[in-house]
Design a protein around this motif. Structure first.
Motif, PDB file in Angstrom:
ATOM      1  N   GLY A   1      40.662  42.510  35.327  1.00  0.00           N
ATOM      2  CA  GLY A   1      41.864  41.694  35.282  1.00  0.00           C
ATOM      3  C   GLY A   1      42.788  42.095  34.155  1.00  0.00           C
ATOM      4  N   PHE A   2      44.065  41.793  34.328  1.00  0.00           N
ATOM      5  CA  PHE A   2      45.091  42.038  33.315  1.00  0.00           C
ATOM      6  C   PHE A   2      45.761  40.708  33.012  1.00  0.00           C
ATOM      7  CE2 PHE A   2      44.129  46.038  35.062  1.00  0.00           C
ATOM      8  CZ  PHE A   2      44.432  46.989  34.093  1.00  0.00           C
ATOM      9  N   CYS A   3      45.683  40.277  31.750  1.00  0.00           N
ATOM     10  CA  CYS A   3      46.174  38.948  31.412  1.00  0.00           C
ATOM     11  C   CYS A   3      46.925  38.970  30.088  1.00  0.00           C
ATOM     12  CB  CYS A   3      45.018  37.954  31.342  1.00  0.00           C
ATOM     13  SG  CYS A   3      43.743  38.372  30.147  1.00  0.00           S
ATOM     14  N   ALA A   4      47.598  37.873  29.818  1.00  0.00           N
ATOM     15  CA  ALA A   4      48.372  37.720  28.588  1.00  0.00           C
ATOM     16  C   ALA A   4      48.353  36.251  28.192  1.00  0.00           C
ATOM     17  CB  ALA A   4      49.806  38.197  28.780  1.00  0.00           C
ATOM     18  N   ILE A   5      48.582  36.002  26.908  1.00  0.00           N
ATOM     19  CA  ILE A   5      48.631  34.623  26.421  1.00  0.00           C
ATOM     20  C   ILE A   5      49.928  33.957  26.848  1.00  0.00           C
ATOM     21  CG2 ILE A   5      48.764  33.196  24.346  1.00  0.00           C
ATOM     22  CD1 ILE A   5      46.908  35.203  22.997  1.00  0.00           C
ATOM     23  N   GLY A   6      51.048  34.669  26.707  1.00  0.00           N
ATOM     24  CA  GLY A   6      52.351  34.104  27.048  1.00  0.00           C
ATOM     25  C   GLY A   6      53.065  34.943  28.086  1.00  0.00           C
ATOM     26  N   GLU A   7      54.293  34.582  28.368  1.00  0.00           N
ATOM     27  CA  GLU A   7      55.092  35.292  29.357  1.00  0.00           C
ATOM     28  C   GLU A   7      55.678  36.581  28.783  1.00  0.00           C
ATOM     29  OE1 GLU A   7      57.981  32.341  30.401  1.00  0.00           O
ATOM     30  OE2 GLU A   7      56.810  31.672  32.136  1.00  0.00           O
ATOM     31  N   ARG A   8      56.094  37.453  29.713  1.00  0.00           N
ATOM     32  CA  ARG A   8      56.823  38.687  29.383  1.00  0.00           C
ATOM     33  C   ARG A   8      56.035  39.604  28.459  1.00  0.00           C
ATOM     34  NH1 ARG A   8      60.287  34.578  29.106  1.00  0.00           N
ATOM     35  NH2 ARG A   8      60.254  34.549  26.833  1.00  0.00           N
ATOM     36  N   GLU A   9      54.738  39.688  28.673  1.00  0.00           N
ATOM     37  CA  GLU A   9      53.910  40.623  27.910  1.00  0.00           C
ATOM     38  C   GLU A   9      53.718  41.931  28.668  1.00  0.00           C
ATOM     39  OE1 GLU A   9      53.342  39.930  25.005  1.00  0.00           O
ATOM     40  OE2 GLU A   9      52.900  37.811  24.703  1.00  0.00           O
ATOM     41  N   ARG A  10      54.225  42.025  29.897  1.00  0.00           N
ATOM     42  CA  ARG A  10      54.174  43.235  30.721  1.00  0.00           C
ATOM     43  C   ARG A  10      52.769  43.586  31.208  1.00  0.00           C
ATOM     44  NH1 ARG A  10      56.135  45.981  26.590  1.00  0.00           N
ATOM     45  NH2 ARG A  10      54.884  47.777  27.196  1.00  0.00           N
ATOM     46  N   GLU A  11      51.884  42.602  31.257  1.00  0.00           N
ATOM     47  CA  GLU A  11      50.538  42.891  31.742  1.00  0.00           C
ATOM     48  C   GLU A  11      50.538  43.262  33.219  1.00  0.00           C
ATOM     49  OE1 GLU A  11      51.234  38.679  32.811  1.00  0.00           O
ATOM     50  OE2 GLU A  11      51.663  39.913  31.041  1.00  0.00           O
ATOM     51  N   ARG A  12      51.495  42.717  33.992  1.00  0.00           N
ATOM     52  CA  ARG A  12      51.551  43.057  35.413  1.00  0.00           C
ATOM     53  C   ARG A  12      52.083  44.470  35.611  1.00  0.00           C
ATOM     54  NH1 ARG A  12      54.363  37.899  38.159  1.00  0.00           N
ATOM     55  NH2 ARG A  12      55.787  38.161  36.396  1.00  0.00           N
ATOM     56  N   GLU A  13      53.068  44.869  34.810  1.00  0.00           N
ATOM     57  CA  GLU A  13      53.529  46.259  34.840  1.00  0.00           C
ATOM     58  C   GLU A  13      52.379  47.197  34.526  1.00  0.00           C
ATOM     59  OE1 GLU A  13      56.882  47.311  32.430  1.00  0.00           O
ATOM     60  OE2 GLU A  13      57.828  45.369  32.745  1.00  0.00           O
TER      61      GLU A  13
END
Length: 205
Positions: free
Chosen positions: A37-49
């Protein structure tokens, strides 16, 4: 996706992908961890990119990769790859369609996509075993399943997604969070309690 190939951001992407893949291999990717999985604490961390870039990177090198968009609150991959958004993962989790209908084959060489589509109440779709079963089915004919995890600080279903994975990559943009936030019990300890592999990746702006 990256408009100016001479920009600092464009130059940083190949280095990020190479560093990440080397790190994952050293920690047992392919051998021990195949649903990542690819995750982040907050928004706009570019984990989906990052997930999409790694999928296309590996697919272009002969691997078969399933890219699964479990971020149902704000899906983006259907538009990114130019394919229909529905039916997607939400319909599959609700039992409305099967995998054959929900998957988009060869959105990039070597990459098959299960898009998210927008779900009104995404939490409930992950409360049964369908998501775990989906990953097991995908891994029968894919080398890896790369999964986008909902934002940790905003989506209660994120923990349910993580439980079905072998490992996670926690991404954060440079200077976005203090180190004490990254080490907080609320987020990283939760990830480590459910996954054998937790990698942290600091991304350039």
């Amino acid at each position: 996706e990256i408009r100016d190939p001479k920009s600092r951001r464009a130059r940083a992407v190949p280095a990020e992908i190479g560093r990440l893949w080397t790190n994952l291999l050293q920690h047992g990717a392919l051998r021990l961890s195949r649903a990542i999985g690819f995750c982040a604490i907050g928004e706009r961390e570019r984990e989906r990119e990052l997930a999409a870039n790694l999928a296309t990177f590996l697919g272009g090198r002969g691997m078969r990769v399933a890219l699964v968009e479990a971020s149902l609150r704000d899906p983006m991959f259907a538009k990114l790859f130019g394919v229909p958004a529905a039916p997607g993962l939400d319909a599959l989790l609700n039992g409305n369609v099967g995998l054959v209908s929900a998957i988009r084959r060869n959105v990039s060489p070597g990459v098959d996509l299960v898009p998210g589509a927008t779900a009104s109440e995404p939490f409930w779709g992950f409360t049964n075993e369908r998501f775990r079963s989906l990953l097991q089915e995908l891994l029968k004919d894919h080398d890896l399943a790369l999964v986008t995890v909902p934002v940790l600080a905003q989506a209660p279903e994120a923990a349910l997604v993580v439980r079905a994975l072998d490992g996670v990559v926690l991404a954060t943009a440079a200077n976005r969070h203090r180190a004490d936030v990254l080490r907080s019990e609320e987020h990283t300890s939760e990830l480590q309690s459910h996954s054998d592999l937790v990698c942290r990746l600091l991304l350039e702006k």
